[in-house]
Design an enzyme around this catalytic site. Structure first.
Site, short mmCIF file in Angstrom:
data_model
loop_
_atom_site.label_atom_id
_atom_site.label_comp_id
_atom_site.label_asym_id
_atom_site.label_seq_id
_atom_site.Cartn_x
_atom_site.Cartn_y
_atom_site.Cartn_z
CG ASN A 41 37.50 32.06 47.00
OD1 ASN A 41 37.58 31.51 46.08
ND2 ASN A 41 36.97 33.07 46.25
CG ASP A 42 34.17 35.17 47.27
OD1 ASP A 42 35.37 35.44 47.49
OD2 ASP A 42 34.77 36.11 46.22
CD GLN A 58 33.77 31.59 43.25
OE1 GLN A 58 34.85 32.08 42.82
NE2 GLN A 58 32.58 31.62 43.06
CE1 TYR A 102 37.14 33.39 38.79
CE2 TYR A 102 37.03 35.14 38.46
CZ TYR A 102 37.79 34.39 38.89
OH TYR A 102 38.73 34.91 38.59
CB SER A 103 31.35 35.02 43.75
OG SER A 103 31.90 34.82 44.65
NE ARG A 171 35.81 40.13 40.82
CZ ARG A 171 36.75 41.20 39.94
NH1 ARG A 171 36.98 40.89 38.87
NH2 ARG A 171 37.70 41.64 40.41
CG ASP A 172 31.36 39.14 42.48
OD1 ASP A 172 31.94 38.06 41.73
OD2 ASP A 172 33.08 39.65 42.90
CD GLU A 225 36.85 41.34 43.91
OE1 GLU A 225 37.79 41.18 45.05
OE2 GLU A 225 37.05 40.85 43.31
C1 FRU Z 1 36.32 37.83 45.47
C2 FRU Z 1 36.71 37.69 44.48
C3 FRU Z 1 35.29 37.46 43.48
C4 FRU Z 1 35.66 36.47 42.34
C5 FRU Z 1 36.22 35.98 42.66
C6 FRU Z 1 36.83 34.80 41.47
O1 FRU Z 1 37.28 37.24 46.83
O2 FRU Z 1 37.21 38.84 43.93
O3 FRU Z 1 35.41 39.55 42.88
O4 FRU Z 1 34.17 36.47 41.49
O5 FRU Z 1 36.93 36.56 44.06
O6 FRU Z 1 36.77 33.48 43.44
#
Ligand code: FRU
Length: 463
Positions: A41-42, A58, A102-103, A171-172, A225
């Protein structure tokens, strides 16, 4: 190393032993970054240091369906074309990131960089809602001296350190160096279910103090996010990926959104990056010359799927790197010229070719293009309609863009398609699973088609 650390490494090695089998998949892209195996993902930790681009993401190698624990995967390249895969950079192997690394982002420093990310922790001793309770979000830093070896994890902030008006969803971290030190932007969900960002400052990159909480005057989604903040041509931009913004015909058509505030942080000033079915959680960085954006070609919680790639052992991709430019307070996105350099020979529209660039010009009202037998694009006087005709959309249906398109650039890459309208004023990104790879264009526009990807991304896994 902990027992858990060893187990995570064993699982990743087992999954990555299937990389070459996955690479043979029919739907693998030729010039978009994908997970070598499993789930992506991200984009995370984007930076350029010592002539090398680093793209972290991710990554859950154990399962293409996304059920696996999130770690950080690592690609690096000197030219944005030839990439090496360096395996997992960050495993969620401590108590502070036990339920996912996480991100986050990277700040260049010397010959390496500092990574800042969120350690996600979920308590399982009771039943929790994981919104107001049962979740910890630790802000963690890791020093990486040379771009490839990662030091100790240092927790900079824990749940009790965040302001009380927030739920557990914080987060992030996006950290940047400023004249006076470091600035960190975190995404969050206020109590009362409103999205907001938290802006911290630090003189030394270790001790952060809260400077500001930024949100819109009226509620704009329940959670923001993946925040990002930068200045371009003297204009300041705050970017977020908001969740829970009500759908409209031309806006917020996807499950979740992502975009930026142009000017004051107000709902009316929010401009989305992309109108497509598969775009979320982008991140930008400055490579010394230009500001580049990578987005995740994917979206959580959607009513459509990517079962054809899951069957091949992988899911999702990143967009090509997009150069940002600013006109009248609005950001335009165009593929980095490195992607343009992949353009090969000119080919007829009816030739079967699964990786190509299509340039449309002199588009007149009512022009119609059918891409790969399944995606119909209709150019109206003041809108574009993107409509999937059959199974090729895997449940994707229709999207609308309020724009009079004059010129269009389409990057088609086997199962990912990015469509840039009017020099990147609007973009539409989608997955698609065609049975045929030709193009039909009616007489109401000019079309040129070029083969792509002959020198495209080469992914090597290091021994
Ligand atoms: C966005 C998210 C972030 C998080 C990550 C987890 O897609 O939900 O907020 O850090 O993915 O994989």
């Amino acid at each position: 190393m902990t027992e858990r650390g060893r187990e995570l490494r064993r699982l990743a090695a087992e999954a990555e032993s299937k990389i070459s089998a996955v690479a043979a998949g029919r739907y693998r892209c030729k010039y978009h970054l994908m997970p070598p195996v499993g789930w992506m993902n991200d984009p995370n930790g984007l930076c350029k240091v010592n002539g090398l681009y680093h793209v972290f993401f991710q990554y859950a190698p154990q399962g293409a369906d996304g059920s696996g624990m999130r770690s950080w995967g690592h690609y690096a390249s000197s030219d944005l074309e030839h990439w090496k895969f360096y395996g997992v950079a960050i495993y969620p192997d401590t108590e502070d990131d036990a339920d996912g690394a996480y991100s986050g982002s990277a700040v260049p420093e010397g010959n390496g960089f500092d990574i800042y990310y969120t350690g996600n922790v979920k308590h399982k001793d009771k039943v929790y809602d994981y919104i107001t309770d049962g979740r910890e979000s630790n802000t963690i830093r890791i020093r990486c001296e040379d771009g490839f070896t990662f030091g100790e994890k240092q927790v900079l902030m824990r749940t009790p350190d965040y302001p009380k008006q927030f739920t557990r969803h914080i987060r992030d971290p996006k950290v940047v160096k400023t004249a006076g030190g470091y600035e960190m932007t975190l995404g969050g969900r206020l109590s009362g279910d409103r999205g907001a960002v938290l802006i911290y400052h630090s003189g030394n990159g270790t001790d952060f103090s809260l400077r500001e909480i930024v949100t819109t005057p009226e509620k704009f989604g329940y959670m923001w996010e993946c925040p990002d903040r930068f200045e371009l041509d003297g204009e300041k931009f705050l970017c977020v990926s908001p969740q829970g913004v009500p759908h409209e015909k031309y806006k917020f058509q996807s499950t979740y959104s992502s975009g930026y505030f142009s000017g004051a942080v107000e709902a009316g000033n929010f401009i989305e990056w992309d109108m497509g079915f598969d775009f979320y959680a982008p991140q930008t960085f400055f490579d010394g010359r230009r500001r580049l954006l990578y987005g995740w070609v994917g979206m959580p919680d959607v009513p459509y799927d990517n079962l054809p790639t899951i069957a091949e052992g992988w899911q999702h991709a990143l967009t090509v790197p997009r150069v940002l430019s600013c006109r009248d307070g609005k950001l335009y996105q165009t593929p980095a010229e490195e992607i343009g350099a992949l353009r090969g020979e000119k080919i007829p529209l009816d030739r079967q070719c699964d990786s190509f660039e299509l340039i449309l010009d002199d588009i007149q009202e009512g022009a119609k293009v059918v891409l790969c037998g399944c995606l119909e694009i209709l150019f109206g006087r003041s809108e574009c309609v993107f409509r999937f005709q059959e199974e090729g959309g895997r449940g994707r249906t229709v999207r609308y863009a309020d724009i009079a398109a004059k010129d269009v650039r389409i990057l088609m890459d086997v199962s990912v398609c990015e469509i840039y309208l009017n020099g990147g004023e609007k973009v539409f990104t989608t997955r698609l699973y065609p049975n045929s790879y030709s193009v039909k264009v009616d007489g109401k526009c000019q079309a040129e088609r070029y083969a792509m990807g002959a020198y495209g991304i080469q992914i090597e896994k290091l021994p």
